[in-house]
Design an enzyme around this catalytic site. Structure first.
Site, PDB file in Angstrom:
ATOM      1  N   HIS A  71       0.178  -0.922   0.019  1.00 61.19           N
ATOM      2  CA  HIS A  71      -0.215  -0.045  -0.176  1.00 61.19           C
ATOM      3  C   HIS A  71       1.119   1.299  -0.232  1.00 61.19           C
ATOM      4  O   HIS A  71       1.860   0.946   0.717  1.00 61.19           O
ATOM      5  CB  HIS A  71      -0.372  -0.011   1.411  1.00 61.19           C
ATOM      6  CG  HIS A  71      -0.004   0.026   2.043  1.00 61.19           C
ATOM      7  ND1 HIS A  71       0.322  -0.916   3.226  1.00 61.19           N
ATOM      8  CD2 HIS A  71      -0.271   1.199   3.053  1.00 61.19           C
ATOM      9  CE1 HIS A  71       1.392  -0.281   4.551  1.00 61.19           C
ATOM     10  NE2 HIS A  71       1.091   0.793   4.692  1.00 61.19           N
ATOM     11  N   ASP A  73       0.559   4.941   1.647  1.00 64.50           N
ATOM     12  CA  ASP A  73       0.015   5.993   2.695  1.00 64.50           C
ATOM     13  C   ASP A  73      -0.954   6.978   2.431  1.00 64.50           C
ATOM     14  O   ASP A  73       0.063   7.311   1.575  1.00 64.50           O
ATOM     15  CB  ASP A  73       0.825   6.139   4.090  1.00 64.50           C
ATOM     16  CG  ASP A  73       1.695   5.596   4.659  1.00 64.50           C
ATOM     17  OD1 ASP A  73       1.106   4.302   4.537  1.00 64.50           O
ATOM     18  OD2 ASP A  73       2.399   5.600   5.366  1.00 64.50           O
ATOM     19  N   HIS A 127       4.741   0.271   0.489  1.00 61.36           N
ATOM     20  CA  HIS A 127       5.335  -0.641   1.261  1.00 61.36           C
ATOM     21  C   HIS A 127       4.417  -1.975   1.292  1.00 61.36           C
ATOM     22  O   HIS A 127       3.616  -1.412   1.199  1.00 61.36           O
ATOM     23  CB  HIS A 127       6.295   0.555   2.035  1.00 61.36           C
ATOM     24  CG  HIS A 127       5.471   1.125   2.753  1.00 61.36           C
ATOM     25  ND1 HIS A 127       5.037   2.504   2.417  1.00 61.36           N
ATOM     26  CD2 HIS A 127       4.508   0.836   3.401  1.00 61.36           C
ATOM     27  CE1 HIS A 127       3.438   2.653   3.203  1.00 61.36           C
ATOM     28  NE2 HIS A 127       3.488   1.835   4.151  1.00 61.36           N
ATOM     29  N   ARG A 137       6.138  -8.748  16.206  1.00 67.45           N
ATOM     30  CA  ARG A 137       6.873  -7.598  15.151  1.00 67.45           C
ATOM     31  C   ARG A 137       5.966  -6.470  16.020  1.00 67.45           C
ATOM     32  O   ARG A 137       4.913  -6.109  15.833  1.00 67.45           O
ATOM     33  CB  ARG A 137       7.263  -7.473  14.180  1.00 67.45           C
ATOM     34  CG  ARG A 137       7.403  -6.637  13.688  1.00 67.45           C
ATOM     35  CD  ARG A 137       7.456  -6.092  12.103  1.00 67.45           C
ATOM     36  NE  ARG A 137       8.520  -5.234  11.809  1.00 67.45           N
ATOM     37  CZ  ARG A 137       7.906  -4.196  11.087  1.00 67.45           C
ATOM     38  NH1 ARG A 137       5.665  -3.831  11.686  1.00 67.45           N
ATOM     39  NH2 ARG A 137       8.074  -3.106  10.963  1.00 67.45           N
TER      40      ARG A 137
END
Ligand code: OGA
Ligand code: NI
Length: 194
Positions: A71, A73, A127, A137
């Site tokens: 995607h 941002d 990204h 994570r």
């Protein structure tokens, strides 16, 4: 209770330090374009900027499941802090490259709005996050956004995008995700037919 107050003040610090940094970076990037740099002070007010904490549980089938789908941002810029686990990747020269974890570094991503506002001089980076088979994570991201009424005016003699408000952009993204299952993003606002 202790933990709650400890974490909330760490989070507030992350938010306020990121806010200051995001405004400084946005102003510098605007000056490079010879555009009015007070745009961000005037339009990126507190009620639409936000912090997101991402948690990625271990995933037994990392090759089959994304932590986060590819995607871009939907903001001006994003300040991201990732832990040591790794998994963030971005597109560079048509290839996915890993962003190596560095505890002393913040990651700055240009978002869709900066791409439009700069007439494509700055590119919204695609990204994604890969999952890890054994380790959990965490990441924390600050999103620099304008108020919903703010109009994103594409600069230049030959603007690639029509003017649009942040409200309109968000609505379009939401509609596309609902109808198509994915975000179309900036191409919806392109002045060029293709
Ligand atoms: C996001 C994002 C990356 C990460 O929240 O939009 O891209 O490393 N996060 O969690
Ligand atoms: Ni993102």
């Amino acid at each position: 209770m202790f933990y709650f107050s400890y974490h909330s003040s760490a989070m507030e610090r992350f938010a306020s330090e990121s806010e200051a940094l995001a405004h400084t970076l946005a102003e510098v990037l605007a000056e490079k374009l010879e555009r009015k740099s007070n745009f961000f002070k005037e339009n990126c007010v507190r009620n639409t900027c936000y912090v997101r904490m991402n948690r990625y549980p271990p995933c037994p089938k990392p090759s089959e499941v994304y932590g986060l789908m590819p995607h871009t941002d939907s903001d001006f810029l994003t300040i991201l802090y990732q832990d040591q686990v790794g998994g963030l990747q971005l597109i560079k020269d048509n290839r996915w490259v890993a962003v190596k974890p560095n505890p002393r570094a913040l990651i700055i991503n240009i978002g869709d709005l900066f791409q439009a506002w700069s007439n494509g001089m700055y590119k919204s980076v695609e990204h994604r996050v890969m999952t890890n088979p054994t380790m959990e994570r965490f990441s924390t991201a600050y999103f620099l956004c304008p108020s919903y009424d703010a109009v994103i005016e594409c600069s230049g003699d030959c603007p690639s995008y029509r003017n649009f408000s942040f409200r309109e952009f968000r609505q379009q993204v939401q509609d596309d995700v609902k109808k198509l299952g994915y975000k179309v993003g900036l191409p919806r606002f392109s002045n060029h037919l293709y």
